[in-house]
Design a protein around this motif. Structure first.
Motif, PDB file in Angstrom:
ATOM      1  N   SER A  91       8.271  19.438  39.806  1.00 19.52           N
ATOM      2  CA  SER A  91       9.450  19.742  38.912  1.00 19.52           C
ATOM      3  C   SER A  91       8.933  20.374  37.276  1.00 19.52           C
ATOM      4  O   SER A  91       9.627  19.819  36.421  1.00 19.52           O
ATOM      5  CB  SER A  91      10.194  18.290  38.548  1.00 19.52           C
ATOM      6  OG  SER A  91       8.932  17.444  38.862  1.00 19.52           O
ATOM      7  N   THR A  92       7.575  19.607  37.268  1.00 23.02           N
ATOM      8  CA  THR A  92       6.589  20.231  36.038  1.00 23.02           C
ATOM      9  C   THR A  92       6.155  20.841  35.487  1.00 23.02           C
ATOM     10  O   THR A  92       5.153  21.647  36.832  1.00 23.02           O
ATOM     11  CB  THR A  92       5.652  18.128  35.811  1.00 23.02           C
ATOM     12  OG1 THR A  92       5.190  19.035  36.742  1.00 23.02           O
ATOM     13  CG2 THR A  92       6.478  17.362  35.760  1.00 23.02           C
ATOM     14  N   SER A  93       5.274  21.321  34.607  1.00 18.87           N
ATOM     15  CA  SER A  93       4.630  22.889  34.419  1.00 18.87           C
ATOM     16  C   SER A  93       3.248  22.801  34.244  1.00 18.87           C
ATOM     17  O   SER A  93       3.080  21.655  34.396  1.00 18.87           O
ATOM     18  CB  SER A  93       4.991  23.706  32.766  1.00 18.87           C
ATOM     19  OG  SER A  93       4.461  22.726  32.138  1.00 18.87           O
ATOM     20  N   PRO A  94       2.389  23.833  35.347  1.00 17.75           N
ATOM     21  CA  PRO A  94       1.208  23.611  35.311  1.00 17.75           C
ATOM     22  C   PRO A  94       0.487  22.938  33.469  1.00 17.75           C
ATOM     23  O   PRO A  94       0.147  23.124  33.762  1.00 17.75           O
ATOM     24  CB  PRO A  94       0.404  25.640  35.618  1.00 17.75           C
ATOM     25  CG  PRO A  94       2.070  25.877  36.110  1.00 17.75           C
ATOM     26  CD  PRO A  94       2.921  25.180  35.316  1.00 17.75           C
ATOM     27  N   GLU A  95       1.129  24.162  32.209  1.00 19.54           N
ATOM     28  CA  GLU A  95       0.542  23.524  31.082  1.00 19.54           C
ATOM     29  C   GLU A  95       0.758  21.974  30.779  1.00 19.54           C
ATOM     30  O   GLU A  95      -0.186  21.683  30.477  1.00 19.54           O
ATOM     31  CB  GLU A  95       1.653  24.540  30.177  1.00 19.54           C
ATOM     32  CG  GLU A  95       1.281  25.448  29.727  1.00 19.54           C
ATOM     33  CD  GLU A  95       2.242  26.174  30.840  1.00 19.54           C
ATOM     34  OE1 GLU A  95       2.383  25.776  31.330  1.00 19.54           O
ATOM     35  OE2 GLU A  95       1.625  27.276  31.667  1.00 19.54           O
TER      36      GLU A  95
ATOM     37  N   ILE B   4      -2.260  20.592  32.899  1.00 20.28           N
ATOM     38  CA  ILE B   4      -3.730  20.358  31.941  1.00 20.28           C
ATOM     39  C   ILE B   4      -4.227  19.994  30.913  1.00 20.28           C
ATOM     40  O   ILE B   4      -4.426  19.478  30.417  1.00 20.28           O
ATOM     41  CB  ILE B   4      -3.798  22.037  31.583  1.00 20.28           C
ATOM     42  CG1 ILE B   4      -5.544  22.644  31.709  1.00 20.28           C
ATOM     43  CG2 ILE B   4      -2.969  22.832  30.989  1.00 20.28           C
ATOM     44  CD1 ILE B   4      -6.282  22.346  32.888  1.00 20.28           C
ATOM     45  N   GLN B   5      -2.780  19.763  29.910  1.00 24.68           N
ATOM     46  CA  GLN B   5      -2.656  18.635  28.753  1.00 24.68           C
ATOM     47  C   GLN B   5      -2.903  17.078  28.748  1.00 24.68           C
ATOM     48  O   GLN B   5      -3.558  16.882  28.844  1.00 24.68           O
ATOM     49  CB  GLN B   5      -1.310  19.026  27.912  1.00 24.68           C
ATOM     50  CG  GLN B   5      -1.450  18.095  26.677  1.00 24.68           C
ATOM     51  CD  GLN B   5      -2.728  18.543  25.839  1.00 24.68           C
ATOM     52  OE1 GLN B   5      -2.825  20.137  25.943  1.00 24.68           O
ATOM     53  NE2 GLN B   5      -3.372  18.701  25.279  1.00 24.68           N
ATOM     54  N   ALA B   6      -2.609  16.522  30.646  1.00 23.28           N
ATOM     55  CA  ALA B   6      -3.197  15.599  30.714  1.00 23.28           C
ATOM     56  C   ALA B   6      -4.371  15.821  30.965  1.00 23.28           C
ATOM     57  O   ALA B   6      -4.728  14.141  30.601  1.00 23.28           O
ATOM     58  CB  ALA B   6      -1.748  15.100  31.626  1.00 23.28           C
ATOM     59  N   TRP B   7      -5.195  16.537  31.829  1.00 22.82           N
ATOM     60  CA  TRP B   7      -6.432  16.450  31.499  1.00 22.82           C
ATOM     61  C   TRP B   7      -7.288  16.506  30.260  1.00 22.82           C
ATOM     62  O   TRP B   7      -8.016  15.307  30.062  1.00 22.82           O
ATOM     63  CB  TRP B   7      -6.911  17.416  32.347  1.00 22.82           C
ATOM     64  CG  TRP B   7      -6.575  17.507  33.889  1.00 22.82           C
ATOM     65  CD1 TRP B   7      -6.438  17.659  34.545  1.00 22.82           C
ATOM     66  CD2 TRP B   7      -7.837  16.946  35.448  1.00 22.82           C
ATOM     67  NE1 TRP B   7      -6.517  17.303  36.122  1.00 22.82           N
ATOM     68  CE2 TRP B   7      -7.567  16.957  36.279  1.00 22.82           C
ATOM     69  CE3 TRP B   7      -9.509  16.299  35.056  1.00 22.82           C
ATOM     70  CZ2 TRP B   7      -7.939  16.609  37.208  1.00 22.82           C
ATOM     71  CZ3 TRP B   7      -9.545  16.391  35.338  1.00 22.82           C
ATOM     72  CH2 TRP B   7      -9.360  16.375  37.162  1.00 22.82           C
TER      73      TRP B   7
END
Length: 158
Positions: A75-79, A82-85
């Motif tokens: 339900s969430t995007s890969p972007e 990666i921003q969470a990382w």
């Protein structure tokens, strides 16, 4: 000029040498500065190529990101992940004994210019997310495990 006996001169030389030894080793006598209170999970300025955990991956494709190894979409995007990382902040802390005895979830972050990936071992316990980086334990301050490794939440629902 003052005259010194041979014995007095030897004492001066000995104390001078001890003083030099002390000066050269001064950094060992001064208390070590503590690690910064908070630091980023990913090193500053790294160009992330891929994040792997088991058979799932979050990988760069050109300027975009995609999930690999998932049968269904999330339900969430890969972007977002990666921003969470990139936004994750860790704080050095001594974990309880039970964290050391728990089998961690290992994720490898591949960055440009390095032959070896950065290894992160995550342990979730008692409302805390612990991560072991370079044999040092930290608490992840501002992210949850499912924000960093989104496929874990997806596999738990099944």
């Amino acid at each position: 000029m003052a005259r010194m006996s041979k014995r007095a001169f030897n004492n001066v030389v000995i104390f001078a040498m001890l003083g030099m030894i002390f000066l050269f080793n001064l950094d060992r006598f001064v208390p070590e500065s503590k690690l910064p209170a908070n630091q980023p999970l990913l090193p500053e300025g790294v160009y992330v190529l891929k994040i792997e955990q088991h058979s799932q991956k979050l990988e760069r494709v050109g300027q975009q990101w995609r999930f690999v190894g998932l049968n269904e979409s999330l339900s969430t995007s890969p972007e977002q992940h990666i921003q969470a990382w990139r936004d994750a902040v860790i704080q050095a802390s001594k974990p309880p004994r039970s964290v050391d005895q728990t089998e961690p979830l290992v994720a490898v972050v591949w960055v440009a210019g390095q032959a070896q990936g950065l290894v992160y071992a995550f342990v979730k316990q008692d409302q805390n997310l612990w991560v072991n980086v370079d044999s040092q334990w930290y608490i992840v301050v501002n992210q949850r495990l499912d924000q960093l490794l989104p496929w874990l939440q997806h596999s738990q629902e099944m």
